[in-house]
Each structure stands twice: as C-alpha cells, then as structure tokens.
Write an enzyme that holds these catalytic residues in place. Structure first.
Site, PDB file in Angstrom:
ATOM      1  N   THR A 125     -15.541 -27.963  72.960  1.00 60.90           N
ATOM      2  CA  THR A 125     -16.744 -28.410  73.763  1.00 60.90           C
ATOM      3  C   THR A 125     -16.374 -28.036  75.155  1.00 60.90           C
ATOM      4  O   THR A 125     -15.211 -28.349  75.524  1.00 60.90           O
ATOM      5  CB  THR A 125     -17.440 -29.369  73.278  1.00 60.90           C
ATOM      6  OG1 THR A 125     -16.436 -30.480  73.601  1.00 60.90           O
ATOM      7  CG2 THR A 125     -17.963 -29.526  71.701  1.00 60.90           C
ATOM      8  N   ASP A 126     -17.236 -27.939  76.015  1.00 59.01           N
ATOM      9  CA  ASP A 126     -17.241 -28.275  77.379  1.00 59.01           C
ATOM     10  C   ASP A 126     -18.314 -29.031  77.873  1.00 59.01           C
ATOM     11  O   ASP A 126     -19.091 -29.735  77.266  1.00 59.01           O
ATOM     12  CB  ASP A 126     -17.240 -26.687  78.162  1.00 59.01           C
ATOM     13  CG  ASP A 126     -18.554 -26.136  78.075  1.00 59.01           C
ATOM     14  OD1 ASP A 126     -19.728 -26.834  77.798  1.00 59.01           O
ATOM     15  OD2 ASP A 126     -18.562 -24.949  77.860  1.00 59.01           O
ATOM     16  N   MET A 127     -18.120 -29.410  79.313  1.00 62.22           N
ATOM     17  CA  MET A 127     -19.380 -30.385  79.709  1.00 62.22           C
ATOM     18  C   MET A 127     -20.731 -29.866  79.727  1.00 62.22           C
ATOM     19  O   MET A 127     -21.602 -30.977  80.054  1.00 62.22           O
ATOM     20  CB  MET A 127     -18.725 -30.568  81.275  1.00 62.22           C
ATOM     21  CG  MET A 127     -19.076 -29.603  82.300  1.00 62.22           C
ATOM     22  SD  MET A 127     -18.449 -29.758  83.969  1.00 62.22           S
ATOM     23  CE  MET A 127     -19.908 -30.910  84.579  1.00 62.22           C
ATOM     24  N   ALA A 128     -20.977 -28.636  79.212  1.00 62.47           N
ATOM     25  CA  ALA A 128     -22.355 -28.308  78.937  1.00 62.47           C
ATOM     26  C   ALA A 128     -22.909 -29.061  77.601  1.00 62.47           C
ATOM     27  O   ALA A 128     -23.839 -28.974  77.253  1.00 62.47           O
ATOM     28  CB  ALA A 128     -22.478 -27.046  79.269  1.00 62.47           C
ATOM     29  N   GLY A 129     -21.609 -29.745  77.073  1.00 66.79           N
ATOM     30  CA  GLY A 129     -22.060 -30.148  75.534  1.00 66.79           C
ATOM     31  C   GLY A 129     -21.927 -29.164  74.507  1.00 66.79           C
ATOM     32  O   GLY A 129     -22.179 -29.539  73.408  1.00 66.79           O
TER      33      GLY A 129
END
Lengths: 147, 147, 147, 147
Positions: free
Chosen positions: D16-20
């Site tokens: 995952t990344d910080m955009a969820g």
C-alpha cells in the site's frame, strides 16, 4: 513551466533483479518520481502532505515500452511532457534517457493517465475537476515535441 | 494461539537483486507478512482497514541475521514467536526456514519491536496501551522455544 | 575519505505505506544507497558492474532503530560511519537525519555488517578477505564520533 | 494448459501507499508472479535458476488499466491468458479480480509483451526463438475468451 520537465537519477542496487537489470516495475516508480518533482516545481504535491489526503491523483492507465535495459549505477534523465490536460484528467509522456555510460540513448518510453479525485468522508475516492490553481499552471506540450 | 505461528511463501522474481539472491530489505517485508497473518488469525489487522487508521503498530526496532542466501522460487516457512508482550510493546522473533529445495535449513533470523499507538487528529501518532482484546489473545512463547 | 560520509535524498511517494509514513523496510534500501555512494567515492562498486559479479559484499546482519516517522517529500541526510574494518567484514553505522521540514532531527539509526565474498563457478558465494586496494582506503571512525 | 490460468494472493501492508491503496507499480509485480506460476506449471522458470541465466524473457511492453483501487488484505485472483504466441515473443493479458471483500469485481487489466533472449558471454541479451519445448506447451487463448 518547461514543456520538457526533467529530472536525473542513478540506478540503485535494490532496483535491479537477478537478470542483472532494472526490474520493469521500477520504471513506474521512476515516472512517479518525475511527476512529483514536476508538481512540486509548480508549488503542488500529489498529496496534501500533512493535512490529510483530500486531493488525490489516482492513475487509471500506465504503460511503458522498454528498448534498452538499465543497469546498476547507470545515470538516467527522465523527461516529462504533458500530452493532454483534460477537465479531470492529465496524460503524461515519459522518456527515459540513459546519460551515463555514454553515449546518451533513449532506453524506454512511458505514458500515464491520471484522474483528479477527492477523498470522501468514508475514505473512498470520487472524480473531481482538477483544481483551477493547478490546472492554470499546466500546459500541454506543443505537438512537435511529442513525436 | 500457537506459540510458533507459521506461514509459507515462495520467493518471487522481483524480490531478487543482481547478486542473484533475495535483497536483504525484503526479509523485513516477509516478517511483516507473517505478523499480519498472525494478527489476522487472532481476528485483528495491523490497520483498521476501511474505517481509518486509528490503531497503528509502528516499529521501533527491526533486525535480521542472514546465514544462507535465498533464491528465486525457493520456498520458505516463516516462524513467528512472541518474545515479549509489554503494556505498550510487542517483540517478535522470526525464523526463516528454507523448505525447498531440500534439505530444510534455517537461513535467517529476525526480531521486531513495535509499539501500540493511536493516531491523533493532526495525523501524528501517540503511544497507547495495547488494546485489551488484542493483548488478551497474545501469549509469550515459553523460554525453551526461544533458544 | 571522510569519517562521516553523507548523502541526501527526498522521500518518494512509493516509499510510503497506508500509515502515511515511510515503510520500515525502505530504511534498509536507503542504507544501501549510502553505502554504494560511499564505495563509489572510493572508486569501488558493491558489484563489478558489467563484467560479472566476482566480488560481492553480502550482508550478514542489519538493524534499525526508528524514533521519528518519515513522510512523503521529507528530505533526509544519511550519515555513514565505518564502525569496524575486519579482515573479511565491514560494520557500518547509519544515522538518519531529517533536514526538511526543520528543525533538523535524528529520526533513525541503523547498523549493517557485511562480509567480503567471492562468487564461485557454481554461483555460490565463499568468504574472502576484503580486496587490499579497497581495505587500504577504508578507515574506522574515531571512537568519539561513534557516541 | 488451461487457457485461463489463475493464481490468488492477498494484498500485503507493504504494497500500500499513503493514499491507502495498492501502489500502481505493484500490479506489475503481481503480473510477473502470475507469469512465473504459469511457466512453473509448464515445467519452466523465467530464469534457469541455479545454473546461470542463459534464457531470459525480458519485457518490451507493459501496461495496466486501473478501475477499482485495491486495499490492504483484499484478496485477488489474477487471470493470465496468452493473447499471442509469436516466434520470439509472448503477449499476455492479465485480469485482476477482487474476490474478497465481496462482491467479486474486475479491478484492473494488464498486458505484457516479452521477447525470448539468450544471454551472451559479455552479459548482454540477444533475441532468440522461444525454446521449442516451451513453445509447444503454450497455446493462445481462443478469441471469445479475450473479449
């Protein structure tokens, strides 16, 4: 804003795979790095960093053509050109140029299409027009640059 | 809950590097995969998935000792043992066992310490006791298992 | 060679995870990037790049202590110090300093131990003394730098 | 060989990344995992594993269309279909189906084109016909499957 926005980077060891070349998925990380540098140069970030992720730019399409493999410690220049600025979408072209070792050569070419989206209360994303302040700063590259 | 919780996985091509072996940073991804499977087996997730990230378990320490390199398509079993359950911390031991190709052999051993934290309104994290429902389900491994 | 070798880098979007911070495994990629820059500054590469991988420096231990999370677009300075130069091993200390946003603060500290190895005909690795040309250029940091 | 070869996997936290949501570059790692499982099912590996990398299958094109974001712990089924078997090239289609949480839905679709290549003495790659033993086992999907 320059029509041919550029960044350079050097290939890291962790970006190679057992074939001795850069893993093909990493080119998409490199494109994103060029894009975030581009938006940063306009005073924007692809994510509102500290104050929650209200504006997002999720990708709806990504592609890459690979012509020459990249290796550990190669230096590359990534060119970003705006192919199309829509009401809610942006289309980028990326050109990967290996600048070291010489001679300089284009090694890959990519394209990414993203949509502007707003995060809803429930965490889901909903398409929304590009913010005017951002849209006003972005200009499509002239056709002759996009051969 | 088993004192020696186990998962298996197969090494993927993208996890190798140009030395022909698994890149050393990937063992930390593997440890996390074992941990999330462990918490899932207890009915928990390391992140409240859909409804915002109120509870987080950030790592404060991670380490790994590597004895035998892993290669593409090797099959491994990862053992997770709870070394210590504190009021706000958990310490795991991870043992990496290569099960294919034979013979089975321990190839690496890791340790991770994490703290329980709550996300504040401003996005920052603040240490907080492990939720009781979770803490009650987690048991330290008996010392003889932790040789 | 400086006793406190330094590189800087900016956190990329792909290095974050859904907790909004840099994934803990990426610090080990960052340490390696500092190390390869260090060896490059000495005229060496951690891999003989084009002509086959005769000399390798596989890691036998790696660890990291995390004190402050890093976020997208943070700028960091990574300090590399040689803790110990053995006949066949090198031990590095890495200090992660966030330099933007201000104020500058140490956010993590790592350690890596590697061995010098030669690749055998069958692809396996065998420990071997550090090449003299490399060993002669590397100097342990004075103890007062390693508090 | 099934015309619709399938694997399943569960989204990991590190993907995952910080955009969820799952970082868009990871879909290309997932496609490769499906491909290596496919080749393994035919008795092949995309790399001759232990005995040197004589046969390689470098990618010359890769693309992905993303319609629904994937999140941590989602379970997906990846379908691989052989779109085209050329003398020296293979073209795959990949369909990403989220199977948990319900209801099942197609979330992305990818395409990869690769060439068969032989590693030369100097480490470079040179195009070469697909090995007959492999080519004989691979069959294009019937057109009605490729809507």
């Amino acid at each position: 804003m320059p029509h041919d926005f550029q960044i350079t980077r050097r290939i890291e060891f962790s970006e190679t795979d057992m074939a001795g070349i850069v893993h093909y998925s990493n080119y998409f990380r490199f494109m994103e790095a060029a894009e975030t540098a581009f938006l940063r140069s306009l005073g924007y970030s692809i994510a509102l960093k500290r104050g929650g992720l209200e504006l997002c730019l999720p990708r709806v399409h990504a592609e890459c053509d690979y012509s020459v493999p990249l290796r550990f410690e190669d230096e590359i220049r990534i060119h970003l050109l705006v192919v199309k600025k829509g009401k809610r979408t942006l289309t980028y072209q990326f050109r990967f140029e290996r600048i070291h070792p010489a001679p300089s050569v284009e090694v890959a070419r990519g394209k990414v299409v993203l949509v502007s989206a707003k995060r809803q209360r429930d965490g889901s994303l909903k398409a929304a027009p590009l913010p005017k302040l951002l849209a006003d700063k972005i200009h499509q590259a002239p056709p002759d640059l996009l051969k």
